[in-house]
Design an enzyme around this catalytic site. Sequence first.
Site, short mmCIF file in Angstrom:
data_model
loop_
_atom_site.label_atom_id
_atom_site.label_comp_id
_atom_site.label_asym_id
_atom_site.label_seq_id
_atom_site.Cartn_x
_atom_site.Cartn_y
_atom_site.Cartn_z
CG ASP A 45 12.75 -9.65 -2.79
OD1 ASP A 45 12.40 -8.47 -2.62
OD2 ASP A 45 12.94 -10.16 -3.91
CB SER A 102 13.36 -7.18 -6.78
OG SER A 102 12.61 -6.99 -5.60
CB THR A 178 16.00 -12.32 -6.10
OG1 THR A 178 15.51 -11.08 -5.61
CG2 THR A 178 17.22 -12.73 -5.29
CG PHE A 272 9.65 -27.67 -4.89
CD1 PHE A 272 9.79 -29.03 -4.85
CD2 PHE A 272 10.79 -26.88 -4.87
CE1 PHE A 272 11.04 -29.62 -4.75
CE2 PHE A 272 12.05 -27.45 -4.77
CZ PHE A 272 12.18 -28.83 -4.72
CG ASP A 321 9.10 -8.10 -2.32
OD1 ASP A 321 9.39 -6.94 -2.04
OD2 ASP A 321 8.52 -8.43 -3.37
CG HIS A 325 4.84 -5.91 -2.61
ND1 HIS A 325 5.01 -4.58 -2.92
CD2 HIS A 325 5.92 -6.55 -3.14
CE1 HIS A 325 6.14 -4.42 -3.60
NE2 HIS A 325 6.72 -5.60 -3.73
CG HIS A 471 10.07 -2.31 -3.51
ND1 HIS A 471 10.86 -2.69 -4.58
CD2 HIS A 471 9.26 -3.37 -3.26
CE1 HIS A 471 10.54 -3.92 -4.96
NE2 HIS A 471 9.58 -4.35 -4.17
#
Length: 507
Positions: A45, A102, A178, A272, A321, A325, A471
């Site tokens: 990503d 995304s 995603t 998790f 990603d 950012h 992005h």
Amino acid sequence: MNTTMNRITRKTRLAAALFCAAAGTLAGSAHAAGEAKNVIFFLGDGMGPVTVTAARIYKGEKQLAAKPGSLVSPERANLVMQSLPYAARVKTYSLDGQTTDSAPSMAAYMTGVKMRNEVISMSSDTMAYDSTGKQYYNGENTTCPPTNGKAADTLLELAKAKGRAVGAVSTTRVGHATPATTYAHICNRNGYNTIAEQSVPGHANYNPKLLDGVDVLMGGGQRNYLPTGSTKRTDGVDLVAAMTAKGYTYVDSGTKLKAVDTAATGKLLGLFSSSEMAYELDRVKQNLDQPSLSDMTEKALGVLSKNDKGFFLMVEGGRIDHALHGTNAKRALEDTLAFDAAIQTALDFMNKKDPGLKNTLVVVTADHDHAIAFNGYPKIGNPILGLVNGYADGKPTKAADGKPYTTLVFGNGGRPNATAGSDVNAEDSNKKWIAPARAASRDDQTAMDTTDDNFLQEVGINLGSPGAETHGGGDVMLFAGGAGSKIFKGTMENIKVFNKVKEAAGL
């Protein structure tokens, strides 16, 4: 003269025949229909070309530190993804944005449909906002009108319809943009609770195209599945219990995942963390009981590869990603290397199951770029996270203000400011960010440790707090190997990636 003309005619016919034969051979070599019963789709990503290049150099630095002399210089290191034999460039713009979000960029890969920013696997007429500009979600529940667009079939759904096993693995929440594009359909990506419900067999909002369910789903996102803890659910429903009732094995730690016997496991759900999983750097340094992306990939393949008809698996390095950012290059590079290691894990696993990948297609790409830049004229061997030392004299290169600058910088991003908590890293025991200020004058970085875990690269345009970087709209790289991979070449629209995977897998 007639004899001469006859000879010329015969030669011309022979040349034409040879050309046609050659053309047929070339066409045959590009044909990939149905070669790959197994597909592993890796998505880094935000992993644009600069991030890939910087990660390769960073890997080389690590290799040389561990084994001096093993490389001429760190620039000569190799990433696993770059060892795949076919490569392409992909245009990433969405239906309404030069720079994509995304959701539509990954959905383009999964469905072959151009859609608007924020939209997940829907028809191109779907709107993420109402006529007043309000987004279609409330809290983390959808408010999408039922008449707002139609679901677009995904590669995962098409594989499931063929009787193949299917899975999605990510270091983000499993309902993040995603992974969600593989199994869910929604007009606005922020309806995380609704996306979770679409993955639960028997739920009123279940996606029926998943038939008996996604076979493997792993990542973060407990807060959208469990009604306790830091939950975002508003209905008190325990979606994990609903899935275990349908035969899923549920694990919530790296230790428990390691203990899973894939030979005896038909369906696997792993959540998790409450929200996103930890960055790889923090997972290792803090000794967190979370699996690595490689761990999840190997277990997913262990479950899915038992299906004789084949499988489709999507693996995302999602937190690349997030670090970008935040303009935190070090964590971005660490996560990129963890992503690359997962690719190696998959190749090793499948080459044992399917020698030479004769029935397995591996695709590695990114959904979009970021506003990161590779800066200056640093000398060979210059630390990728360091200040620029010039190739001519090896000394720190100075800007017009007489101050040095780092190799990696960002066109825009955030800085610590008056906003509460913006000056500390909540994922690293609230340690202070080291962030050169973006003000009337630049900070002098000479005495700063630009390789510190919590160093934030300099930004050109200040957009607010850390995490505000945008992005980038540039094309991204794609790498492919294995069955059907020879058709991935040239420059293509992102929606054409779907067509090529579909063709190679016979879906």
